[in-house]
Design a protein around this motif. Structure first.
Motif, mmCIF file in Angstrom:
data_model
loop_
_atom_site.group_PDB
_atom_site.id
_atom_site.type_symbol
_atom_site.label_atom_id
_atom_site.label_comp_id
_atom_site.label_asym_id
_atom_site.label_seq_id
_atom_site.Cartn_x
_atom_site.Cartn_y
_atom_site.Cartn_z
ATOM 1 N N ALA A 1 0.177 -9.759 51.435
ATOM 2 C CA ALA A 1 -1.115 -10.559 51.341
ATOM 3 C C ALA A 1 -0.905 -11.818 50.673
ATOM 4 C CB ALA A 1 -2.015 -9.520 50.428
ATOM 5 N N THR A 2 -2.059 -12.296 50.451
ATOM 6 C CA THR A 2 -2.100 -13.668 49.630
ATOM 7 C C THR A 2 -3.490 -13.567 48.891
ATOM 8 O OG1 THR A 2 -3.024 -15.115 51.327
ATOM 9 C CG2 THR A 2 -0.653 -15.012 51.093
ATOM 10 N N GLY A 3 -3.527 -14.100 47.611
ATOM 11 C CA GLY A 3 -4.737 -14.163 47.111
ATOM 12 C C GLY A 3 -4.819 -13.385 45.792
ATOM 13 N N TRP A 4 -3.941 -12.316 45.929
ATOM 14 C CA TRP A 4 -4.318 -11.335 44.516
ATOM 15 C C TRP A 4 -3.334 -11.713 43.543
ATOM 16 C CZ3 TRP A 4 -7.748 -7.793 44.639
ATOM 17 C CH2 TRP A 4 -7.963 -7.032 46.066
ATOM 18 N N HIS A 5 -2.457 -12.419 43.770
ATOM 19 C CA HIS A 5 -1.435 -13.202 42.468
ATOM 20 C C HIS A 5 -0.797 -12.056 41.729
ATOM 21 C CE1 HIS A 5 -2.761 -16.993 43.953
ATOM 22 N NE2 HIS A 5 -4.137 -16.687 43.739
ATOM 23 N N ASN A 6 -0.617 -11.069 42.214
ATOM 24 C CA ASN A 6 -0.013 -9.778 41.551
ATOM 25 C C ASN A 6 0.731 -8.967 42.551
ATOM 26 O OD1 ASN A 6 -1.944 -8.226 42.918
ATOM 27 N ND2 ASN A 6 -3.304 -7.981 41.145
ATOM 28 N N GLU A 7 1.088 -7.758 42.219
ATOM 29 C CA GLU A 7 2.023 -6.999 43.246
ATOM 30 C C GLU A 7 1.519 -6.851 44.703
ATOM 31 O OE1 GLU A 7 -0.255 -3.793 40.535
ATOM 32 O OE2 GLU A 7 0.508 -5.736 40.536
#
Length: 540
Positions: A343-349
């Motif tokens: 994914a993109t946009g979570w900025h985590n795992e």
């Protein structure tokens, strides 16, 4: 993350990656990252990395490839997968391992039961003739028993209280079961179920008059609420197309087209120029609001599979172009190891940890959509030779052989999760000054790389010489290894892949502060230094 602008991903590489997670008994293990909701078993204090029924569509994908290209190794593996899914059952008749991102603490839920049924039934449809004596009947019996057990949800029929994609998935399973078994116990329900679901869920005019979305919960038609996220529309489209064929109902195909156009016209274009699925819409009393991010990349497969079913029935240039554009998205975000950025946009795992379940849905679509060359199975059963890293400035994924881990760059978080592809549980390490149990010795991963995020970019700071492919996700540039002068850590441009999804690209090739030549970039990629073909240890 592909180094060039390919228009389709490497399906054999994806299938090989999936194969590395398949256990001796046919179970499909994985780190169960739900990159739409942003959760995984660790967030629920559950450390499950064993089989999940949501991964069962991979069984159908391998069946289709096997039906095209016979291979004894593949047949043995696929047979184990089919029988494991069919035989892994709770006392109440539902499948086991139906919690996905929640883990083993969840023992109920319609959708993961139906994903198991769909994987088995589509697998039978393609390659049931290759099973042993009585095994196809056993699989059909398992599906029938599961459908009967799942009458616990709404009495087996669509209701106002159901979840729409899950109810449609049940109709898909009932349609295929009826077709393949000759058993008519559900035959009188099918057409009425489809009509009921259209009536209960239809959200016309989103985003325009040619389209229709579907409310996630039928009750939200009265008060307003979210429509189904984009990745679930295949579960709705496929049974509508199958019903259109079975009952001679062009109106059902028309509804499937409207749903497909809802996905296609709600899509957005990211900073790489890639076509991306939207997240979902919120509709209430004239307010029509769209959310695009954070959103998955891996996991588009079931909706694309459904649109491909539409295209098998009717020419539709717009939907055909959309499918082609999504193929190019897969290609751009594929790592050398075969898996995609999650994914993109979570900025985590949630951005970097690949889920076998979502990739199983992609494999189902991609095997259907592409040819299966003579070399396919040799590639699938080849052992990966290099360590793989998917790197961002807040989290990164590493896998090498059976080992995998999810880590944070130094000082940039506290992710410290370790697992193995041949184990049903993972664990996390803790600081030595806590009272937590130490990481089990068999999960230790001393070759995992260590990164540091500085103001000017991400650097490697370990000393391992393990050959590694590093794929970079996000806007923070990768600068390579701080020890640029060490011959053992010589950088090899071939093994770094740079992508961005959050700021405009910088296109000039320059030299880094430490004097190494940075990547010569293709349009749309963030400049980055070539990385070491080495990796590192995971001490925290």
């Amino acid at each position: 993350m592909s180094k060039h602008h390919e228009r389709a991903p490497r399906v054999d590489a994806l299938a090989r990656w999936m194969r590395t997670w398949i256990g001796d008994d046919g179970q499909i293990r994985g780190f169960h990252n739900h990159s739409v909701w942003g959760t995984n078993p660790a967030t629920f204090i559950d450390f499950t990395s064993g089989h999940q029924a949501f991964s069962a569509p991979a069984t159908a994908a391998f069946a289709e490839a096997l039906a095209r290209r016979r291979d004894d190794r593949a047949l043995a593996m696929w047979r184990r997968m089919m029988l494991f899914q069919a035989r892994t059952v709770q006392d109440d008749g539902q499948f086991r391992h139906i919690g996905f991102q929640v883990g083993e603490s969840a023992t109920s839920g319609l959708i993961h039961n139906m994903a198991g049924c769909i994987g088995l039934l589509e697998g039978l449809r393609h390659a049931g003739h290759l099973l042993g004596l009585g095994e196809a009947d056993e699989v059909l019996g398992a599906v029938r028993a599961n459908l009967e057990a799942c009458r616990a949800y709404g009495g087996g029929r669509p209701t106002e209280d159901g979840t729409v994609n899950q109810e449609y998935a049940r109709v898909w399973a009932k349609l295929r079961y009826t077709e393949l078994s000759g058993d008519d116990r559900y035959a009188d329900e099918l057409e009425d179920d489809l009509d009921a679901l259209v009536r209960l869920s239809r959200a016309p005019g989103v985003p325009d008059a040619d389209c229709a979305g579907a409310y996630r919960q039928p009750a939200d038609r009265a008060e307003g609420g979210i429509l189904e996220p984009a990745e679930y529309y295949g579960l709705m489209i496929v049974p509508l197309v199958l019903g259109s064929r079975r009952f001679g109902r062009p109106d059902l195909l028309d509804e499937a087209v409207r749903l497909g156009l809802h996905v296609a016209r709600s899509a957005w274009t990211d900073e790489l120029g890639c076509t991306r699925f939207h997240r979902y819409w919120y509709v209430r009393e004239g307010a029509v609001l769209k959310s695009t991010s954070p959103m998955l990349i891996a996991g588009m497969g079931l909706s694309l599979y459904g649109i491909d079913e539409i295209l098998a029935e009717t020419g539709h240039p717009e939907l055909a172009r959309f499918v082609d554009d999504c193929l190019a998205t897969y290609a751009r975000y594929q790592t050398p190891a075969g898996y995609f950025a999650s994914a993109t946009g979570w900025h985590n795992e949630a951005d970097v940890a690949p889920s076998t379940a979502w990739h199983a849905h992609d494999l189902l679509f991609l095997v259907r959509r592409t040819d299966t060359p003579e070399t396919f199975w040799e590639s699938v059963f080849a052992e990966p030779e290099r360590q793989s890293v998917l790197l961002s400035d807040r989290a990164y994924w590493v896998e090498d052989g059976a080992h995998w881990c999810i880590l944070s760059p130094l000082t940039a978080g506290d992710l410290s999760i370790y697992g193995r592809k041949d184990r049903d549980d993972f664990a996390r390490s803790f600081f030595a000054w806590t009272d937590k149990e130490p990481l089990p010795a068999e999960l230790e991963f001393d070759e995992a790389p260590v990164f540091f995020v500085a103001d000017e970019g991400i650097y490697r700071v370990d000393g391992s010489t393990r050959e590694t492919d590093v794929s970079v996700l996000g806007a923070v540039p990768y600068r390579g290894h701080v020890h640029e002068a060490r011959p053992a850590l010589d950088h090899n441009l071939e093994h770094v892949v740079c992508i961005t999804s959050s700021r405009p690209p910088l296109l000039e090739a320059t030299r880094t502060k430490v004097g190494r030549q940075r990547c010569q970039l293709r349009s749309g990629a963030v400049p980055a230094a070539p990385h070491s073909s080495a990796s590192s240890r995971s001490s925290r």
